[in-house]
Design an enzyme around this catalytic site. Structure first.
Site, PDB file in Angstrom:
ATOM      1  N   VAL A 191     -19.452  24.329  -6.077  1.00  0.00           N
ATOM      2  CA  VAL A 191     -20.629  23.417  -5.315  1.00  0.00           C
ATOM      3  C   VAL A 191     -21.175  24.133  -4.174  1.00  0.00           C
ATOM      4  O   VAL A 191     -22.173  23.571  -3.864  1.00  0.00           O
ATOM      5  CB  VAL A 191     -19.868  22.097  -4.837  1.00  0.00           C
ATOM      6  CG1 VAL A 191     -19.385  21.014  -6.083  1.00  0.00           C
ATOM      7  CG2 VAL A 191     -18.805  22.419  -4.082  1.00  0.00           C
ATOM      8  N   LYS A 198     -10.974  28.979  -7.982  1.00  0.00           N
ATOM      9  CA  LYS A 198      -9.665  28.219  -8.677  1.00  0.00           C
ATOM     10  C   LYS A 198      -9.109  29.224  -9.819  1.00  0.00           C
ATOM     11  O   LYS A 198      -7.760  29.483  -9.829  1.00  0.00           O
ATOM     12  CB  LYS A 198      -9.973  26.976  -9.531  1.00  0.00           C
ATOM     13  CG  LYS A 198     -10.216  25.872  -8.476  1.00  0.00           C
ATOM     14  CD  LYS A 198     -11.133  24.619  -8.863  1.00  0.00           C
ATOM     15  CE  LYS A 198     -11.079  23.535  -8.093  1.00  0.00           C
ATOM     16  NZ  LYS A 198     -12.084  22.497  -8.355  1.00  0.00           N
ATOM     17  N   SER A 237     -15.330  26.174  -6.005  1.00  0.00           N
ATOM     18  CA  SER A 237     -14.200  25.997  -7.223  1.00  0.00           C
ATOM     19  C   SER A 237     -14.244  27.211  -7.978  1.00  0.00           C
ATOM     20  O   SER A 237     -13.350  27.370  -8.776  1.00  0.00           O
ATOM     21  CB  SER A 237     -14.778  24.870  -7.872  1.00  0.00           C
ATOM     22  OG  SER A 237     -14.424  23.695  -7.420  1.00  0.00           O
ATOM     23  N   TYR A 283      -5.819  26.041   0.093  1.00  0.00           N
ATOM     24  CA  TYR A 283      -7.018  25.589  -0.821  1.00  0.00           C
ATOM     25  C   TYR A 283      -8.409  25.646  -0.082  1.00  0.00           C
ATOM     26  O   TYR A 283      -9.548  26.058  -0.677  1.00  0.00           O
ATOM     27  CB  TYR A 283      -6.602  24.205  -1.462  1.00  0.00           C
ATOM     28  CG  TYR A 283      -7.902  23.608  -2.371  1.00  0.00           C
ATOM     29  CD1 TYR A 283      -8.558  22.734  -1.868  1.00  0.00           C
ATOM     30  CD2 TYR A 283      -8.361  24.252  -3.535  1.00  0.00           C
ATOM     31  CE1 TYR A 283      -9.859  22.140  -2.595  1.00  0.00           C
ATOM     32  CE2 TYR A 283      -9.301  23.911  -4.556  1.00  0.00           C
ATOM     33  CZ  TYR A 283      -9.857  22.475  -3.733  1.00  0.00           C
ATOM     34  OH  TYR A 283     -11.220  22.242  -4.542  1.00  0.00           O
ATOM     35  N   TYR A 318     -15.617  21.682 -16.368  1.00  0.00           N
ATOM     36  CA  TYR A 318     -15.079  20.244 -16.232  1.00  0.00           C
ATOM     37  C   TYR A 318     -15.633  19.492 -17.294  1.00  0.00           C
ATOM     38  O   TYR A 318     -15.567  19.742 -18.571  1.00  0.00           O
ATOM     39  CB  TYR A 318     -15.551  19.522 -14.856  1.00  0.00           C
ATOM     40  CG  TYR A 318     -15.557  20.065 -13.624  1.00  0.00           C
ATOM     41  CD1 TYR A 318     -16.538  20.911 -12.952  1.00  0.00           C
ATOM     42  CD2 TYR A 318     -14.008  20.609 -13.367  1.00  0.00           C
ATOM     43  CE1 TYR A 318     -16.197  21.799 -11.865  1.00  0.00           C
ATOM     44  CE2 TYR A 318     -13.838  21.448 -12.271  1.00  0.00           C
ATOM     45  CZ  TYR A 318     -14.850  21.871 -11.425  1.00  0.00           C
ATOM     46  OH  TYR A 318     -14.765  22.711 -10.332  1.00  0.00           O
TER      47      TYR A 318
HETATM   48  O1  DON Z   1     -12.639  20.638  -3.206  1.00  0.00           O
HETATM   49  C1  DON Z   1     -13.843  20.677  -3.158  1.00  0.00           C
HETATM   50  O2  DON Z   1     -14.183  19.656  -3.488  1.00  0.00           O
HETATM   51  C2  DON Z   1     -14.633  21.791  -3.183  1.00  0.00           C
HETATM   52  N1  DON Z   1     -14.115  22.845  -2.318  1.00  0.00           N
HETATM   53  C3  DON Z   1     -14.862  22.636  -4.548  1.00  0.00           C
HETATM   54  C4  DON Z   1     -15.208  21.877  -5.563  1.00  0.00           C
HETATM   55  C5  DON Z   1     -16.232  22.517  -6.520  1.00  0.00           C
HETATM   56  O3  DON Z   1     -16.651  23.808  -6.149  1.00  0.00           O
HETATM   57  C6  DON Z   1     -16.524  21.836  -7.780  1.00  0.00           C
HETATM   58  N2  DON Z   1     -17.231  22.682  -8.525  1.00  0.00           N
HETATM   59  N3  DON Z   1     -18.004  22.574  -9.054  1.00  0.00           N
END
Ligand code: DON
Length: 615
Positions: free
Chosen positions: A264, A73, A70, A194, A246
């Protein structure tokens, strides 16, 4: 930063200690909902700081690859803003925090617009806005921009990409919800882009440089490449501040207080606008999907280094008002040639830093990096605090560490103009006593005095402790080139004078009725500043002369001359000088030539100093 320099840097040592502080923390779980991510080594851990000057400090597994997830983003949001402009992007993606989890289907009632670009819904929408002639072109453009942020070519981790694509059902659902509200035309290419952006492999050093690029107005601090238009930087940093963590964003701003983005994969990217970027990597996550060690490290960095953006914004990056060596800028003490030549050589090893503004971590970092870069060429560093308005606790701490590390290498750090820094000096002295450090806290009232102190140290180191010499008339600067006959003419015209220490020889405004040749002792030439304080213009010692210019031009004294020590000298009064001109004009001319020569030397030295000060 070369290994040896790293060890010298109190900042590097601080980061090592911070890393050690949390290396044993094993709370949290690695992400497993993307199967490939479950394979990571949960114990990997790194902290990196990159400044907008391009200085990078890295500790731990700073080159171990992991996927950006993420943290991608804000970069894609910036790219979409650049490709489509603010209005179109805002028509599809909001900027409001949701207070929900990253993968929540937080869409605006009615419009179906994702509330912000930091949640998956907004990120997928942003990916759909990236321009390109084809999908491959979009991927290539995106990869190129990310590589500009990192300052090196990046690549996609295909194992993670495949795993993400295969397991991305929730994101696919989000994608189709967005299609349902016409936020995206076709969700598949947006989802594909994405998933690819989330799977780009980076390391913690990259993370800190990406953050420093945002801190540096969109320009990479080392490569100088622009990754994001300046106009979009604030917009990206704003949504990172309110939405980057978040449903933990509020706590983050409260405790850390810098725009940030977590992923993540275990990374956290943190930006101190205008100053520096931070990257932390540790894959164990809390229930919000944020790195557990990462959060702890960022809280401590913010608190211990005064990085909260509502506190540190004042510290000017240009901490340096001027910096030069004492080979370039001398004290006001005029010295005989034997000492001047010592200072021309050894003076390179004494660096003066005239500091300004508030000293918080970012500004003190610039000073540390400069001193560390000088390495063993530096013998003494002089810090002048005349224009320093405040010294933050972190800066004080780091100065203490610097004194200790410099002392360990036989280097000196001395202070000047600290009349408003009593708290700092008390802190340093108390820490010195408490830690049993062996260094001396040397703080001199003004910069000129501090430079003279350094000069005396250098001369004593070369010539041994200088004893106050008595200089014969023949060796006086004003008598340079006079032969014995000329000296025989001059000597009877002179009156031997003695002045006690602190005795005034003449005052500013007195009629100039004589010149003086110093045989022994020192005198100080000073003027009274508009604030009534005596301002030293020069200190002269044996073998020099004073009062000659006002005598020649027949004016009033332009400054006070006071004996700094007991003084022995010869006085040549106006009548005698005129008689000399009438009877021995060539001797008078020789004296006038010597006056011009030393005036020329003074002008040449002042020009060099003005150049050095303007540098
Ligand atoms: O879309 C997802 O769930 C992951 N590619 C990225 C989510 C993420 O990194 C959330 N961050 N804390």
């Amino acid at each position: 930063m070369p290994d040896d320099d790293r060890e010298r840097s109190p900042i590097y040592r601080y980061l090592q200690a911070l890393h050690a502080r949390y290396a044993g923390l094993r709370d949290g779980q690695v992400a497993t909902y993307i199967p490939e991510l479950a394979k990571v080594d949960p114990d990997r851990f790194s902290i990196c700081i990159a400044t907008t000057d391009g200085n990078v400090y890295e500790v731990g597994d700073s080159r171990h690859p992991f996927t950006i997830q993420s943290i991608s983003k804000p970069l894609t949001y910036g790219l979409a803003l650049g490709d489509r402009g603010l209005d179109e992007v805002q028509s599809r993606i909001g900027v409001e925090p949701t207070g929900d989890a990253f993968n929540s289907i937080s869409l605006e009632p009615g419009s179906g617009r994702p509330l912000n670009p930091m949640i998956n819904a907004g990120a997928i929408a942003a990916a759909s806005l990236v321009s390109g002639r084809s999908q491959d072109d979009k991927v290539a453009r995106l990869l190129a921009v990310y590589s500009m942020y990192a300052g090196r070519p990046l690549a996609i981790d295909n194992d993670v990409f495949e795993s993400e694509r295969a397991s991305g059902h929730r994101n696919r659902a989000i994608g189709h919800m967005l299609r349902n509200f016409d936020i995206v035309d076709d969700p598949e290419p947006a989802l594909d882009l994405y998933f690819r952006q989330c799977s780009i492999a980076i390391d913690c050093r990259d993370l800190s440089l990406m953050a420093a690029t945002l801190a540096n107005g969109g320009v990479h601090p080392v490569s100088g490449e622009r990754a994001l238009d300046a106009v979009h930087v604030d917009r990206v940093l704003s949504v990172m501040t309110t939405c980057g963590l978040y449903d933990a964003a509020g706590e983050w701003v409260f405790r850390v207080g810098m725009p940030a983005k977590s992923g993540v994969g275990g990374g956290i990217l943190v930006v101190l606008p205008g100053q520096l970027g931070i990257g932390v990597y540790s894959p164990r996550l809390d229930p919000h999907g944020n790195s557990v060690r990462g959060l702890e490290v960022c809280r401590d960095l913010s608190r211990e280094l005064d990085l909260h953006f509502l506190r540190s914004a004042r510290s000017a990056r240009s901490v340096f008002r001027a910096r030069y060596s004492t080979a370039e800028v001398r004290s006001k003490r005029r010295r005989p040639e034997s000492e001047r030549s010592v200072l021309s050589d050894a003076g390179q090893g004494v660096r003066v830093y005239e500091l300004q503004g508030d000293l918080f971590f970012p500004s003190i970092e610039a000073l540390i990096a400069e001193i560390v870069r000088r390495g063993d060429d530096l013998a003494i560093a002089v810090l002048d605090f005349k224009r320093v308005s405040a010294v933050g606790p972190a800066a004080a701490r780091i100065l203490f560490e610097l004194m200790t590390s410099m002392n360990e290498r036989g280097q000196l750090l001395i202070f000047a103009s600290c009349e408003r820094q009593g708290r700092l000096l008390r802190f340093l002295d108390e820490e010195r006593v408490e830690s049993g450090a062996s260094w001396r806290l040397i703080a001199l009232p003004d910069l000129d005095g501090a430079i003279e102190w350094c000069e005396n140290e250098l001369i004593a180191a070369t010539h041994g402790v200088a004893h106050a010499p008595t200089i014969a008339l023949a060796d006086n600067d004003l008598c340079r080139g006079l032969d014995a006959a000329a000296l025989d003419v001059l000597a009877p015209l002179l009156t031997h004078r003695r002045f006690a220490a602190r005795e005034t020889i003449f005052r500013q405004g007195d009629p100039a009725e004589a010149l003086f040749l110093l045989a022994s002792g020192q005198v100080t030439i000073a003027m009274t500043s508009p604030h009534g304080a005596p301002k030293r213009l020069s200190t002269l010692s044996a073998g020099m002369s004073f009062g000659e210019l006002a005598l020649v031009i027949g004016g009033l004294r332009s400054a006070d001359v006071v004996a700094t020590t007991a003084v022995d000298c010869w006085e040549l009064d106006r009548a005698a000088f005129d008689r000399l001109g009438a009877s021995q004009p060539q001797v008078k001319i020789a004296l006038l030539q010597n006056m011009l020569r030393s005036a020329h030397e003074i002008v040449a030295r002042l020009s060099r100093e003005v150049t050095a000060l303007a540098a």
